[in-house]
Design a protein around this motif. Structure first.
Motif, PDB file in Angstrom:
ATOM      1  N   PRO A  56       0.840  -1.200   0.000  1.00 55.75           N
ATOM      2  CA  PRO A  56       0.000   0.000   0.000  1.00 55.75           C
ATOM      3  C   PRO A  56       0.877   1.253   0.000  1.00 55.75           C
ATOM      4  N   VAL A  57       0.310   2.383  -0.381  1.00 57.82           N
ATOM      5  CA  VAL A  57       1.022   3.659  -0.280  1.00 57.82           C
ATOM      6  C   VAL A  57       1.056   4.044   1.203  1.00 57.82           C
ATOM      7  N   PRO A  58       2.239   4.281   1.786  1.00 58.33           N
ATOM      8  CA  PRO A  58       2.324   4.589   3.219  1.00 58.33           C
ATOM      9  C   PRO A  58       1.404   5.735   3.663  1.00 58.33           C
ATOM     10  N   SER A  59       1.250   6.745   2.815  1.00 56.55           N
ATOM     11  CA  SER A  59       0.370   7.878   3.158  1.00 56.55           C
ATOM     12  C   SER A  59      -1.082   7.436   3.298  1.00 56.55           C
ATOM     13  N   SER A  60      -1.475   6.424   2.523  1.00 55.52           N
ATOM     14  CA  SER A  60      -2.847   5.904   2.621  1.00 55.52           C
ATOM     15  C   SER A  60      -3.051   5.194   3.959  1.00 55.52           C
ATOM     16  N   ILE A  61      -2.056   4.419   4.372  1.00 57.10           N
ATOM     17  CA  ILE A  61      -2.126   3.725   5.672  1.00 57.10           C
ATOM     18  C   ILE A  61      -2.179   4.756   6.802  1.00 57.10           C
ATOM     19  N   LYS A  62      -1.365   5.809   6.677  1.00 60.06           N
ATOM     20  CA  LYS A  62      -1.340   6.880   7.687  1.00 60.06           C
ATOM     21  C   LYS A  62      -2.715   7.549   7.776  1.00 60.06           C
ATOM     22  N   ILE A  98     -14.787   0.088  -5.181  1.00 51.20           N
ATOM     23  CA  ILE A  98     -14.585   0.093  -3.723  1.00 51.20           C
ATOM     24  C   ILE A  98     -13.735  -1.092  -3.259  1.00 51.20           C
ATOM     25  N   ILE A  99     -14.185  -2.305  -3.587  1.00 51.97           N
ATOM     26  CA  ILE A  99     -13.520  -3.516  -3.084  1.00 51.97           C
ATOM     27  C   ILE A  99     -12.055  -3.646  -3.518  1.00 51.97           C
ATOM     28  N   PRO A 100     -11.653  -3.239  -4.744  1.00 46.90           N
ATOM     29  CA  PRO A 100     -10.231  -3.385  -5.109  1.00 46.90           C
ATOM     30  C   PRO A 100      -9.266  -2.758  -4.093  1.00 46.90           C
ATOM     31  N   ASN A 101      -9.687  -1.671  -3.440  1.00 47.16           N
ATOM     32  CA  ASN A 101      -8.835  -1.041  -2.421  1.00 47.16           C
ATOM     33  C   ASN A 101      -8.579  -1.980  -1.241  1.00 47.16           C
ATOM     34  N   LEU A 102      -9.590  -2.781  -0.903  1.00 43.37           N
ATOM     35  CA  LEU A 102      -9.488  -3.681   0.258  1.00 43.37           C
ATOM     36  C   LEU A 102      -8.585  -4.878  -0.013  1.00 43.37           C
ATOM     37  N   ALA A 121      -7.259  -3.395   4.365  1.00 45.82           N
ATOM     38  CA  ALA A 121      -8.427  -3.902   5.102  1.00 45.82           C
ATOM     39  C   ALA A 121      -8.077  -4.119   6.576  1.00 45.82           C
ATOM     40  N   ASP A 122      -6.889  -4.648   6.853  1.00 43.81           N
ATOM     41  CA  ASP A 122      -6.475  -4.903   8.240  1.00 43.81           C
ATOM     42  C   ASP A 122      -6.414  -3.611   9.049  1.00 43.81           C
ATOM     43  N   GLU A 123      -5.852  -2.562   8.449  1.00 41.34           N
ATOM     44  CA  GLU A 123      -5.751  -1.266   9.142  1.00 41.34           C
ATOM     45  C   GLU A 123      -7.142  -0.670   9.391  1.00 41.34           C
ATOM     46  N   ILE A 124      -8.041  -0.833   8.424  1.00 41.51           N
ATOM     47  CA  ILE A 124      -9.405  -0.304   8.590  1.00 41.51           C
ATOM     48  C   ILE A 124     -10.107  -1.037   9.735  1.00 41.51           C
ATOM     49  N   LYS A 125      -9.957  -2.362   9.767  1.00 45.54           N
ATOM     50  CA  LYS A 125     -10.603  -3.156  10.822  1.00 45.54           C
ATOM     51  C   LYS A 125     -10.056  -2.802  12.205  1.00 45.54           C
ATOM     52  N   LYS A 126      -8.750  -2.501  12.271  1.00 49.27           N
ATOM     53  CA  LYS A 126      -8.121  -2.142  13.551  1.00 49.27           C
ATOM     54  C   LYS A 126      -8.513  -0.745  14.015  1.00 49.27           C
ATOM     55  N   SER A 127      -8.886   0.101  13.055  1.00 50.50           N
ATOM     56  CA  SER A 127      -9.170   1.507  13.345  1.00 50.50           C
ATOM     57  C   SER A 127     -10.366   1.672  14.283  1.00 50.50           C
ATOM     58  N   VAL A 143     -23.447  -5.020   1.497  1.00 48.20           N
ATOM     59  CA  VAL A 143     -22.671  -5.059   2.745  1.00 48.20           C
ATOM     60  C   VAL A 143     -21.950  -6.402   2.881  1.00 48.20           C
ATOM     61  N   LYS A 144     -22.662  -7.489   2.552  1.00 53.44           N
ATOM     62  CA  LYS A 144     -22.088  -8.839   2.658  1.00 53.44           C
ATOM     63  C   LYS A 144     -20.849  -8.978   1.759  1.00 53.44           C
ATOM     64  N   ALA A 145     -20.918  -8.413   0.563  1.00 55.65           N
ATOM     65  CA  ALA A 145     -19.769  -8.470  -0.352  1.00 55.65           C
ATOM     66  C   ALA A 145     -18.560  -7.734   0.238  1.00 55.65           C
ATOM     67  N   LEU A 146     -18.818  -6.595   0.873  1.00 53.71           N
ATOM     68  CA  LEU A 146     -17.737  -5.848   1.529  1.00 53.71           C
ATOM     69  C   LEU A 146     -17.088  -6.691   2.624  1.00 53.71           C
ATOM     70  N   ILE A 147     -17.931  -7.340   3.435  1.00 55.82           N
ATOM     71  CA  ILE A 147     -17.426  -8.165   4.543  1.00 55.82           C
ATOM     72  C   ILE A 147     -16.678  -9.388   4.019  1.00 55.82           C
ATOM     73  N   GLU A 148     -17.195 -10.003   2.952  1.00 61.61           N
ATOM     74  CA  GLU A 148     -16.531 -11.192   2.396  1.00 61.61           C
ATOM     75  C   GLU A 148     -15.139 -10.878   1.871  1.00 61.61           C
ATOM     76  N   HIS A 149     -14.972  -9.671   1.320  1.00 58.11           N
ATOM     77  CA  HIS A 149     -13.666  -9.300   0.763  1.00 58.11           C
ATOM     78  C   HIS A 149     -12.742  -8.640   1.795  1.00 58.11           C
ATOM     79  N   GLY A 150     -13.333  -7.895   2.739  1.00 56.19           N
ATOM     80  CA  GLY A 150     -12.510  -7.148   3.703  1.00 56.19           C
ATOM     81  C   GLY A 150     -12.425  -7.783   5.075  1.00 56.19           C
ATOM     82  N   GLY A 151     -13.363  -8.698   5.389  1.00 59.31           N
ATOM     83  CA  GLY A 151     -13.371  -9.361   6.693  1.00 59.31           C
ATOM     84  C   GLY A 151     -14.336  -8.713   7.672  1.00 59.31           C
TER      85      GLY A 151
END
Length: 320
Positions: free
Chosen positions: A168-174, A193-197, A203-209, A235-243
């Motif tokens: 990922p681009v570090p600035s995006s994670i920040k 939307i989903i390609p970003n995850l 996705a891990d950083e978003i879930k931790k946020s 919503v289910k598709a988002l969860i299936e791809h991002g957790g």
């Protein structure tokens, strides 16, 4: 630039720029994380010719956040016509491509372009890797290429990026780590939307946020991508791809769509997304309903209504 909460929006396509246009009026701390899986049109051509990430969605986000003269916006969105090699390219795409060549770095190119456009906020690609999107359909067939996926008109089971692991681009994670609100969409579910995850760590950083995570559900189904989809299926598709934990709340439209407008869209194979409230809540996701559309000529999300409702959700949930 310290006015308003830190809002990070994740997506691509025209939907993301619609949200950003309103968001810049609500906060000076808006950051866009943008998909780079686009392989069609001007962006696709520049991607192949110059070996850069596709600039189109990045351009739309820059223009949406710009605090600049209307003429500059017109210039960036101007598309060359005729039969020359320039035909079909937008000036903004060429500008970002040239700036990338000059600076040698897409992040730096976006930073410099932001200065030119007096951008209120920041725009980052999810990754600088040259990724390709593919989809596995429910019948087992695989379709390669973001622009090709909706054309086969089959039910999508899952989308993938290739290479499978990209930094990922570090600035995006920040931006995710600093966010008080993370917003997905609006826009094409599987191709914007989903390609970003699927980019490593996003996705891990978003879930931790600890941020409030909001998905703006599409108002109408999208032919070849979300035919017959209800709100819970999005919503289910988002969860299936991002957790699990990728999204906390979904914002849906509750303004009635006229029979005439429904008939017009039905001819194009598009129908209002059914809000199946209980099914959404069964996924562990809260539901907010609001009038978030402009239906004066066509059915679009309304920039100001979207931004104001996102902020309303943020303030309401923060107090609770």
């Amino acid at each position: 630039m310290d006015k308003g909460p830190n809002v990070t929006v994740v997506g691509g396509g025209t939907g993301l720029s619609v949200l950003l246009r309103g968001m810049k009026e609500e906060t000076r701390n808006a950051t866009a994380i943008v998909t780079v899986a686009d392989d069609g049109g001007s962006s696709g051509r520049l991607r192949e010719e110059f070996n850069i990430v596709p600039p189109g969605d990045l351009r739309n986000c820059l223009v949406a956040l710009a605090d600049t003269e209307p003429m500059m916006e017109k210039l960036f969105q101007y598309r060359f016509s005729g039969n020359s090699d320039l035909a079909g390219h937008s000036f903004g795409n060429l500008f970002i491509t040239a700036m990338t060549e000059v600076t040698g770095d897409i992040e730096q190119a976006l930073k410099e372009s932001s200065r030119v456009l007096a951008v209120k906020g920041r725009v980052f690609p999810a990754t600088t890797a040259k990724i390709r999107l593919s989809a596995t359909m429910e019948d087992g067939t695989v379709v390669e290429g973001e622009s090709q996926i909706p054309l086969v008109h089959k039910r999508i089971k899952r989308v993938h990026i290739f290479p499978h692991h990209v930094e990922p681009v570090p600035s995006s994670i920040k931006a995710i780590r600093e966010a008080e609100v993370i917003v997905f969409g609006p826009g094409s579910l599987y191709t914007s939307i989903i390609p970003n995850l699927l980019v490593d760590n996003i996705a891990d950083e978003i879930k931790k946020s600890k941020a409030i995570k909001i998905y703006i559900c599409n108002v109408m189904t999208q032919p070849g991508e979300t035919d017959d989809y209800t709100a819970s299926m999005h919503v289910k598709a988002l969860i299936e791809h991002g957790g699990a934990g990728i999204v906390d709340y979904v914002l849906v439209n509750n303004k009635e769509i006229s029979a005439e407008m429904q008939e017009y869209y039905a001819q194009k194979g598009q129908y209002p997304v059914l809000v199946d409230e209980k099914a959404v809540e069964d996924l562990g996701v809260g539901l907010f309903k609001a009038d978030i559309i402009d239906d004066s000529e066509m059915i679009h999300h309304d920039s100001m209504k979207l931004a104001q409702n996102v902020m309303k959700m943020y303030h309401t949930l923060k107090e609770n």
